[in-house]
Design a protein around this motif. Structure first.
Motif, mmCIF file in Angstrom:
data_model
loop_
_atom_site.group_PDB
_atom_site.id
_atom_site.type_symbol
_atom_site.label_atom_id
_atom_site.label_comp_id
_atom_site.label_asym_id
_atom_site.label_seq_id
_atom_site.Cartn_x
_atom_site.Cartn_y
_atom_site.Cartn_z
ATOM 1 N N ILE A 31 0.856 -1.185 0.000
ATOM 2 C CA ILE A 31 0.000 0.000 0.000
ATOM 3 C C ILE A 31 0.891 1.232 0.000
ATOM 4 N N ALA A 32 0.604 2.164 -0.892
ATOM 5 C CA ALA A 32 1.333 3.432 -0.943
ATOM 6 C C ALA A 32 0.633 4.417 -0.016
ATOM 7 N N LEU A 33 1.376 4.989 0.921
ATOM 8 C CA LEU A 33 0.844 5.972 1.862
ATOM 9 C C LEU A 33 1.461 7.324 1.538
ATOM 10 N N PHE A 34 0.620 8.324 1.349
ATOM 11 C CA PHE A 34 1.082 9.666 0.969
ATOM 12 C C PHE A 34 0.678 10.678 2.026
ATOM 13 N N TYR A 35 1.634 11.548 2.376
ATOM 14 C CA TYR A 35 1.377 12.663 3.285
ATOM 15 C C TYR A 35 1.498 13.942 2.467
ATOM 16 N N ALA A 44 -4.027 6.877 0.826
ATOM 17 C CA ALA A 44 -3.426 5.553 0.649
ATOM 18 C C ALA A 44 -4.023 4.916 -0.597
ATOM 19 N N THR A 45 -3.159 4.292 -1.397
ATOM 20 C CA THR A 45 -3.577 3.619 -2.620
ATOM 21 C C THR A 45 -2.807 2.312 -2.747
ATOM 22 N N GLN A 46 -3.216 1.500 -3.699
ATOM 23 C CA GLN A 46 -2.375 0.345 -4.027
ATOM 24 C C GLN A 46 -1.034 0.887 -4.511
#
Length: 115
Positions: A31-35, A44-46
């Motif tokens: 899971i890609a987590l972005f701030y 959050a995205t795949q």
């Protein structure tokens, strides 16, 4: 937003990369987590880009198009909405998005995708 019963503790707020992403492993999933600090928002995205099936979205650049938060795949430059997962480059592919919450300085990702 889907009702979540399972939340994954991803990181502490102070450990997140400002205006960027990190990859969080959950079992076999990435899971890609972005701030997105400029917007004071979390997404959050795949992590897998659906174009060439590469685990790369967490390394993509984030920005906005007409106030829509987006991420660009670092390899193919396809852009995806961080809110809905829709491909903003005109392709029919889309990515899964996940709910994110912050409580007591910890960032949590809901393990059931929103889209």
């Amino acid at each position: 937003m889907n009702e979540q019963s399972n939340w994954l503790a991803a990181c502490r707020v102070e450990d997140a990369i400002e205006n960027g992403g990190v990859c969080v492993k959950h079992g076999e999933d990435q899971i890609a987590l972005f701030y997105f600090t400029r917007r004071n928002e979390w997404y959050a995205t795949q992590n897998e880009c659906p174009h060439k099936k590469q685990m790369a979205l967490s390394r993509g650049m984030i920005g906005s198009t007409t106030d829509e938060p987006k991420v660009a795949c670092p390899f193919h430059k396809k852009t995806f909405s961080l809110s809905t997962g829709e491909c903003l480059s005109g392709d029919e592919c889309a990515i899964k998005t996940y709910p994110v919450k912050v409580e007591n300085g910890t960032v949590y990702i809901g393990t059931t995708p929103k889209s």
